[in-house]
Design an enzyme around this catalytic site. Structure first.
Site, PDB file in Angstrom:
ATOM      1  N   ASP A 193     -12.273 -10.092  -1.794  1.00  0.00           N
ATOM      2  CA  ASP A 193     -13.618 -10.226  -1.219  1.00  0.00           C
ATOM      3  C   ASP A 193     -14.530  -9.234  -1.927  1.00  0.00           C
ATOM      4  OD1 ASP A 193     -12.763  -7.878   0.102  1.00  0.00           O
ATOM      5  OD2 ASP A 193     -12.595  -8.875   2.046  1.00  0.00           O
TER       6      ASP A 193
ATOM      7  N   GLU B 207      -6.183 -10.447  -2.130  1.00  0.00           N
ATOM      8  CA  GLU B 207      -7.036 -10.295  -0.940  1.00  0.00           C
ATOM      9  C   GLU B 207      -8.501 -10.202  -1.348  1.00  0.00           C
ATOM     10  OE1 GLU B 207      -5.663  -7.098   1.590  1.00  0.00           O
ATOM     11  OE2 GLU B 207      -3.563  -7.603   1.290  1.00  0.00           O
TER      12      GLU B 207
ATOM     13  N   ASN C 297       2.179  -4.741  -3.339  1.00  0.00           N
ATOM     14  CA  ASN C 297       0.775  -5.108  -3.169  1.00  0.00           C
ATOM     15  C   ASN C 297      -0.019  -3.850  -2.839  1.00  0.00           C
ATOM     16  OD1 ASN C 297      -1.301  -7.152  -2.729  1.00  0.00           O
ATOM     17  ND2 ASN C 297      -1.127  -6.720  -0.532  1.00  0.00           N
TER      18      ASN C 297
ATOM     19  N   GLU D  58       0.819  -1.223   0.000  1.00  0.00           N
ATOM     20  CA  GLU D  58       0.000   0.000   0.000  1.00  0.00           C
ATOM     21  C   GLU D  58       0.852   1.273   0.000  1.00  0.00           C
ATOM     22  OE1 GLU D  58      -2.744  -0.690   3.225  1.00  0.00           O
ATOM     23  OE2 GLU D  58      -3.541  -2.477   2.266  1.00  0.00           O
TER      24      GLU D  58
ATOM     25  N   HIS E  69     -10.257  -5.889  -2.921  1.00  0.00           N
ATOM     26  CA  HIS E  69     -11.345  -5.640  -1.962  1.00  0.00           C
ATOM     27  C   HIS E  69     -12.409  -4.869  -2.733  1.00  0.00           C
ATOM     28  CE1 HIS E  69      -9.237  -7.205   1.467  1.00  0.00           C
ATOM     29  NE2 HIS E  69      -8.198  -6.440   1.226  1.00  0.00           N
TER      30      HIS E  69
HETATM   31  O1  G3I Z   1      -5.889 -10.178  18.023  1.00  0.00           O
HETATM   32  C1  G3I Z   1      -6.300  -8.956  18.679  1.00  0.00           C
HETATM   33  C2  G3I Z   1      -7.140  -9.265  19.878  1.00  0.00           C
HETATM   34  O2  G3I Z   1      -6.359  -9.955  20.821  1.00  0.00           O
HETATM   35  C3  G3I Z   1      -7.678  -7.955  20.440  1.00  0.00           C
HETATM   36  O3  G3I Z   1      -8.559  -8.244  21.491  1.00  0.00           O
HETATM   37  C4  G3I Z   1      -8.408  -7.176  19.381  1.00  0.00           C
HETATM   38  C5  G3I Z   1      -8.892  -5.825  19.885  1.00  0.00           C
HETATM   39  O4  G3I Z   1      -8.973  -4.878  18.850  1.00  0.00           O
HETATM   40  O5  G3I Z   1      -7.561  -6.947  18.295  1.00  0.00           O
HETATM   41  C6  G3I Z   1      -7.090  -8.152  17.709  1.00  0.00           C
HETATM   42  O6  G3I Z   1      -6.274  -7.837  16.634  1.00  0.00           O
HETATM   43  C7  G3I Z   1      -6.915  -7.345  15.481  1.00  0.00           C
HETATM   44  C8  G3I Z   1      -6.546  -8.238  14.318  1.00  0.00           C
HETATM   45  O7  G3I Z   1      -7.088  -7.725  13.131  1.00  0.00           O
HETATM   46  C9  G3I Z   1      -7.037  -9.662  14.486  1.00  0.00           C
HETATM   47  O8  G3I Z   1      -8.430  -9.675  14.491  1.00  0.00           O
HETATM   48  C10 G3I Z   1      -6.440  -5.949  15.229  1.00  0.00           C
HETATM   49  O9  G3I Z   1      -6.913  -5.084  16.258  1.00  0.00           O
HETATM   50  C11 G3I Z   1      -6.967  -5.486  13.881  1.00  0.00           C
HETATM   51  O10 G3I Z   1      -6.376  -4.215  13.569  1.00  0.00           O
HETATM   52  C12 G3I Z   1      -6.580  -6.462  12.805  1.00  0.00           C
HETATM   53  O11 G3I Z   1      -7.169  -6.046  11.608  1.00  0.00           O
HETATM   54  C13 G3I Z   1      -6.539  -6.530  10.445  1.00  0.00           C
HETATM   55  C14 G3I Z   1      -6.134  -5.373   9.562  1.00  0.00           C
HETATM   56  O12 G3I Z   1      -5.610  -5.842   8.339  1.00  0.00           O
HETATM   57  C15 G3I Z   1      -5.027  -4.551  10.209  1.00  0.00           C
HETATM   58  O13 G3I Z   1      -3.878  -5.304  10.353  1.00  0.00           O
HETATM   59  C16 G3I Z   1      -7.540  -7.416   9.730  1.00  0.00           C
HETATM   60  O14 G3I Z   1      -7.780  -8.579  10.507  1.00  0.00           O
HETATM   61  C17 G3I Z   1      -6.962  -7.807   8.376  1.00  0.00           C
HETATM   62  O15 G3I Z   1      -7.942  -8.485   7.638  1.00  0.00           O
HETATM   63  C18 G3I Z   1      -6.558  -6.568   7.606  1.00  0.00           C
HETATM   64  O16 G3I Z   1      -5.969  -6.979   6.415  1.00  0.00           O
HETATM   65  C19 G3I Z   1      -5.567  -5.947   5.520  1.00  0.00           C
HETATM   66  C20 G3I Z   1      -4.299  -6.410   4.832  1.00  0.00           C
HETATM   67  O17 G3I Z   1      -3.337  -6.731   5.790  1.00  0.00           O
HETATM   68  C21 G3I Z   1      -3.773  -5.337   3.867  1.00  0.00           C
HETATM   69  N1  G3I Z   1      -4.800  -4.963   2.932  1.00  0.00           N
HETATM   70  C22 G3I Z   1      -6.067  -4.560   3.509  1.00  0.00           C
HETATM   71  C23 G3I Z   1      -6.607  -5.641   4.435  1.00  0.00           C
HETATM   72  C24 G3I Z   1      -7.944  -5.236   5.001  1.00  0.00           C
HETATM   73  O18 G3I Z   1      -7.821  -4.113   5.817  1.00  0.00           O
END
Ligand code: G3I
Length: 662
Positions: free
Chosen positions: A291, A289, A225, A183, A261
């Site tokens: 969806d 990615e 990416n 990004e 996305h």
């Molecule tokens: O695991 C912790 C948990 O312990 C905690 O209680 C909770 C509270 O917020 O957070 C949890 O972690 C979260 C994690 O996802 C797992 O669910 C993070 O806060 C959250 O920020 C994280 O979001 C991810 C996001 O990227 C940011 O890293 C999404 O799952 C993930 O699908 C998303 O993926 C991104 C790609 O990496 C890059 N492209 C876009 C895509 C969608 O945003």
């Protein structure tokens, strides 16, 4: 030393998945050995069984390390057995959704947490999958201690982190590729994103990241990416310019990831064209990615539209030879990043619903990948003939049960002949056959086809065309053959006298055969026949048809395609840019082992090769020799090898003296 690198040997661009039976066996062994989830074969063919996957593309998912492995390095269980079972049986590729991000791997400086990532890699290995690492350098999910560093310290920290993470899996053939920079393009103006990376290090941080990754793993695919670059637009143009300048600067980038996305009914119409233009730069491309989100709550209509949208995306990738495959950003709607993290109240974006039931989109993707239910369609009804004229007839039949891709219509000439050949296809239950001879009896039958195969034939209907009033055309001239290649020939003949509706071109295989079948029609006096075998003699004749019937046949021309065990028997194509190129060489059977000389420019460096061993490792005269798995080719079989090379200052392109250009 041979120039072919280890992962080039292990992983040609279209790496081969294990056959499903082996994958399931491995999964079962892994399950038994580790007390893991029992893997059962799904009732219908899995996504990974699709023909496109068997031919080398991948279908993958973003893995939640908690659901899959309880965040454990050994991955003997996960918190959701259904999720785990689908993961093990449906996919042959996996991207860790979160646990290879900087904030998980190195939350505090020099304190590494590889356990959850190791777990996903172990799961992939046990189930015959490849891993795509996500992600090394990103403005998001990077701890504060990195963001506050001076330029020199930040660059060193980046190198250390990349070396630690990529280096850990560099000798593991399961981990094949990385999102090196994620990004990096701004959403609004086509400039680089104003991130702490850019603000501290300047634009060179991108090239540095790729060079550090290449130092850590000499042969993984290294990708940039991004989201919002799926169609041709300002942002994807900026990405195009960026990767072009990286290539020009010899930065070791090999692939571009299009996140995908997407929103319901907003699939960019230029998706395929966009993928192709990046592929034309000599790069691999992938949907990383995918969806397709729907305003919630979704209804049945929208789920059907979503299914079509998914098929559109899969088909766009499959239409581009360099598109390696597709990763879905999750398995089920209940464990997706949507709708919680993004995009208002939109979600239901994946192939399984929150109860792990397959949605219409699942079947659409399965079919697009060449899989499907495994059920052939039911037998169609007997055709009935209407609008019978001296030269045409319209056939109509009742539809087959089940899923139908299209119907094949076959015809034999004569009241009792069983010598049927296909004369057309139809996606509806009707077909008009034209160019018939007057006062002649034809027999027709149809069958339905889907990805699982063909239905039984319908019963046969006999149709006699009406009598013609005019004169049949004169006999056309004997065809002459030009542009004879290993797989095609162009025929030209002098026109018939009289009125001509079209010409029918017939072919027999072998120097003396009289077993002619029609291979096409032409409204002009030329026709190109393709899909031929190399080094094979074919015979051609033509006749002209009008409403009164067919003319006499022309004389016969014998044509032998090029190729053969001496000299040729191979074709090549070169995709070149200013200071580099990719060469693709197709070798035709029969062969028992092959060895092929070629030349490259004096200062060229081959940076990647596949499906052949290239030696020596320097100089202008090189030889490509078959790998263990593609040396023996029977007649009609072929294999493709190739390589990517630099050519400083736009030097000469390679030559393949044994081969003809495609
Ligand atoms: O695991 C912790 C948990 O312990 C905690 O209680 C909770 C509270 O917020 O957070 C949890 O972690 C979260 C994690 O996802 C797992 O669910 C993070 O806060 C959250 O920020 C994280 O979001 C991810 C996001 O990227 C940011 O890293 C999404 O799952 C993930 O699908 C998303 O993926 C991104 C790609 O990496 C890059 N492209 C876009 C895509 C969608 O945003």
């Amino acid at each position: 030393m041979l120039e072919t690198a280890r992962k080039a040997l292990d992983k040609p661009p279209r790496w081969r998945p294990r056959p499903r039976s082996v994958a399931l066996w491995l999964a079962a062994v892994a399950a038994g050995a580790m007390g893991a989830v029992a893997i059962s074969a799904p009732a219908q063919a899995a996504l990974r069984d699709g023909a496109a996957i068997q031919q080398g593309r991948f279908i993958g998912f973003a893995a939640n390390a908690q659901l899959l492995c309880n965040n454990q390095a050994s991955c003997t269980s996960g918190s959701n057995a259904t999720y785990r079972n689908i993961a093990a049986t449906e996919f042959n590729q996996v991207t860790p959704e979160n646990v290879m991000k900087w904030e998980t791997i190195e939350q505090n400086d020099d304190q590494y947490n590889f356990g959850p990532a190791d777990g996903i890699v172990a799961f992939a290995q046990a189930n015959g999958m490849k891993v795509h690492g996500h992600t090394l350098v990103w403005h998001s999910q990077t701890p504060g201690y990195v963001q506050g560093l001076s330029a020199a310290a930040m660059r060193a920290e980046m190198q250390e982190h990349i070396q630690a993470l990529v280096g850990r899996y560099a000798n593991n053939p399961t981990v094949v590729s990385w999102d090196v920079v994620n990004e990096a393009i701004s959403d609004s103006n086509g400039q680089l994103r104003q991130s702490f990376w850019l603000n501290t290090l300047g634009p060179s941080y991108i090239a540095d990241a790729f060079r550090f990754a290449r130092q850590a793993d000499p042969d993984a695919d290294l990708c940039i990416n991004d989201y919002g670059i799926d169609g041709i637009n300002t942002k994807s143009n900026a990405m195009y310019n960026l990767v072009q300048s990286l290539i020009n600067d010899n930065v070791p980038i090999t692939c571009v990831g299009f996140q995908g996305h997407l929103q319901l009914n907003q699939i960019p119409s230029t998706l395929q064209q966009n993928l192709q233009r990046f592929a034309d730069l000599g790069l691999k491309v992938r949907i990383t990615e995918l969806d397709i989100r729907i305003p919630l709550p979704s209804d049945q209509n929208e789920l059907q539209q979503q299914a079509q949208n998914y098929a559109t995306v899969v088909n766009a990738c499959l239409a581009v030879a360099a598109c390696q495959g597709i990763t879905l950003w999750g398995i089920d709607d209940g464990n997706s990043w949507l709708p919680n993290s993004c995009c208002g109240n939109e979600g239901d974006a994946l192939l399984w619903n929150a109860n792990f039931q397959q949605k219409p989109a699942y079947a659409a993707v399965n079919t697009a990948l060449g899989g499907g239910t495994g059920q052939v369609p039911g037998t169609p009804g007997t055709p009935t003939a209407t609008n019978v004229t001296a030269s045409s007839v319209t056939l109509t039949w009742t539809a087959s049960s089940g899923t139908v891709t299209n119907y094949q219509i076959e015809r034999a000439t004569g009241a009792t002949s069983t010598n049927f050949t296909q004369v057309g296809t139809s996606t509806t239950t009707t077909f008009t056959d034209t160019g018939l001879a007057a006062n002649t009896t034809y027999r027709y039958r149809v069958r339905a086809v889907n990805s699982a195969g063909a239905s039984p034939y319908s019963a046969i209907v006999n149709v006699t065309t009406t009598g013609g009033t005019g004169q049949v055309p004169g006999t056309p001239g004997t065809p002459t053959a030009t542009n004879v290649t290993a797989s095609s020939v162009t025929l030209s003949w002098t026109a018939s006298s009289g009125t001509v509706t079209n010409y029918q071109i017939e072919r027999a295989t072998g120097a003396t055969s009289t077993n002619f079948t029609q291979v096409g029609t032409s409204t002009t006096t030329t026709f190109t026949d393709t899909g031929l075998a190399a080094n094979t003699t074919y015979r051609y004749r033509v006749r002209a048809v009008n409403s009164a019937g067919p003319s006499s046949y022309s004389g016969i021309t014998n044509v032998t395609t090029s190729g053969g065990s001496t000299g040729g028997n191979c074709t090549y194509r070169i995709d070149a840019w200013n200071d580099g190129y990719v060469a693709y060489v197709t070798v035709f059977g029969p062969r028992s082992g092959w060895s092929m000389p070629f030349t490259i420019g004096a200062n060229n460096t081959i940076i990647n090769s596949w499906n052949a061993i290239i030696s020596p490792s320097s100089g202008t005269n090189r030889t490509a020799t078959n790998m263990s798995y593609n040396g023996n080719l029977s007649a009609g079989q072929s294999t493709q090898w190739g390589f990517q090379s630099t050519r400083p200052a736009g030097g000469p392109l390679p030559t393949f003296p044994d081969c003809t250009p495609e």
